[in-house]
Design an enzyme around this catalytic site. Structure first.
Site, mmCIF file in Angstrom:
data_model
loop_
_atom_site.group_PDB
_atom_site.id
_atom_site.type_symbol
_atom_site.label_atom_id
_atom_site.label_comp_id
_atom_site.label_asym_id
_atom_site.label_seq_id
_atom_site.Cartn_x
_atom_site.Cartn_y
_atom_site.Cartn_z
ATOM 1 C CB SER A 78 -6.720 20.991 74.160
ATOM 2 O OG SER A 78 -7.870 21.033 74.941
ATOM 3 C CE1 TYR A 115 -8.630 25.594 75.011
ATOM 4 C CE2 TYR A 115 -6.592 25.226 76.179
ATOM 5 C CZ TYR A 115 -7.692 24.740 75.511
ATOM 6 O OH TYR A 115 -7.842 23.416 75.351
ATOM 7 C CB VAL A 168 -4.480 20.403 80.372
ATOM 8 C CG1 VAL A 168 -5.216 21.717 80.228
ATOM 9 C CG2 VAL A 168 -5.393 19.217 80.114
HETATM 10 N N1 GLU Z 1 -9.455 16.732 78.031
HETATM 11 C C1 GLU Z 1 -9.345 18.087 78.522
HETATM 12 C C2 GLU Z 1 -10.716 18.630 78.818
HETATM 13 O O1 GLU Z 1 -11.615 18.383 78.061
HETATM 14 C C3 GLU Z 1 -8.631 18.912 77.507
HETATM 15 C C4 GLU Z 1 -8.365 20.327 77.977
HETATM 16 C C5 GLU Z 1 -7.084 20.920 77.454
HETATM 17 O O2 GLU Z 1 -6.144 20.235 77.069
HETATM 18 O O3 GLU Z 1 -7.007 22.147 77.463
HETATM 19 O O4 GLU Z 1 -10.929 19.294 79.789
#
Ligand code: GLU
Length: 314
Positions: free
Chosen positions: A62, A237, A255
């Protein structure tokens, strides 16, 4: 700041690696070693400090949303970007369907999945090769590539993001090919970086979009300002509020275990620690940043307080 402090911060953070879990909803990410922790700092004066697993490659996930936002602002401007998302913290999980499932609303902000997917549509005409070379430039790292294993792993487990993308299409927030937008979004999440690449990007943002070593402007000043503001309010978030209190620096997590933090006018910080809390933020990475922020008084409001001198009473 010096290497001793970084080492102390890492020692402080290490026990917290046991308090989280590596991401597993993208199966390939579950191969990471949750005990690893690393940090890299680059000041705008060119000083570099690092410690632990600062050279470990991991996927940006993200954190790419902050880059995508900056690139979309550069190429399309503020109004076009904020037709696709609002600028409000969501208080909801990264992949929440809320808000856009209401009849006329749009995603909360560009740093949650729904907003980020909407914004990536603006980048589709630029294409993956252009974006890859832009990200390499912004991160000062020519070895960044798409980690194909992580990409395919996420692509074949993308039901949630696919649902979000189709919901966005039904609201007129994706007008072109949904598959193409989702593919580029997922590829950009799968770029392999290190804590050092993130520190380089942070250094650039800390310096208002100008590369300190070359004096070249890579991002407009107002693009950096908007991106950092979104990072400060929405970058962690549904943990963004508490993180702002504890650390007080514009930051973006992924993540894959990375956190990008920016000390405006001073330095960029990249942290890697793939053990995550329930919100998807590196559990030890946040502790390392909190330690450093407190010890060095880096919280942006602490720095304001330092400049305030008591007035004389008469
Ligand atoms: N590629 C992950 C998704 O779209 C990224 C989520 C993240 O890093 O929080 O779920």
């Amino acid at each position: 700041m010096d290497e001793v402090l970084l080492r102390q911060a890492l020692e402080f953070g290490k026990p917290y690696t046991g308090k989280g879990e590596v991401a597993s909803y993208i199966p390939e990410l579950s191969k990471a070693d949750g005990r690893e922790l690393g940090i890299c700092v680059k000041t705008i004066d060119g000083e570099e400090l690092h410690c632990g697993y600062w050279q470990r490659r991991f996927t940006i996930q993200s954190i790419s949303k902050a880059i995508n936002l900056a690139m979309a602002l550069e190429h399309h401007g503020f109004d076009a970007v904020f037709l696709k998302t609002n600028m409000e913290p969501s208080g909801a999980s990264f992949n929440a369907m809320s808000r856009i499932s209401d009849s006329e609303d749009i995603p909360f902000n560009p740093l949650v999945n729904s907003g980020a997917i909407a914004i990536v549509e603006l980048l589709v005409p630029l294409g993956l090769e252009y974006m890859l070379s832009a990200v390499r430039g912004l991160c000062g790292d020519k070895y960044i590539t798409v980690d194909e294993d992580v990409f395919h792993s996420e692509w074949s487990h993308s039901a949630r993001n696919r649902s979000l993308a189709y919901l966005l299409q039904s609201k007129g927030l994706i007008n072109g090919d949904v598959d193409e937008t989702l593919r580029l979004y997922t590829q950009l999440c799968s770029l392999s970086v290190t804590a050092e690449s993130l520190a380089n990007l942070g250094q650039l943002l800390a310096n208002g979009g100008v590369q300190p070593e070359t004096g070249r402007r890579l991002l407009k000043e107002e693009v950096v300002r908007t991106t950092l503001t979104m990072m400060l309010t929405c970058g962690m978030y549904d943990g963004s509020g508490e993180f702002a209190v504890r650390v007080g620096l514009p930051s973006k997590s992924g993540v894959g275990g990375g956190i990008l933090s920016v000390v405006p006018g001073e330095m960029g910080i990249g942290v890697y620690g793939p053990s995550l809390d329930r919100k998807g933020n590196s559990v030890a990475g946040q502790k390392v940043l909190e330690y450093i922020s407190r010890r060095e008084k880096l919280h942006i409001l602490d720095r304001y307080a330092q400049r305030t001198v008591p007035t004389e009473q008469n």
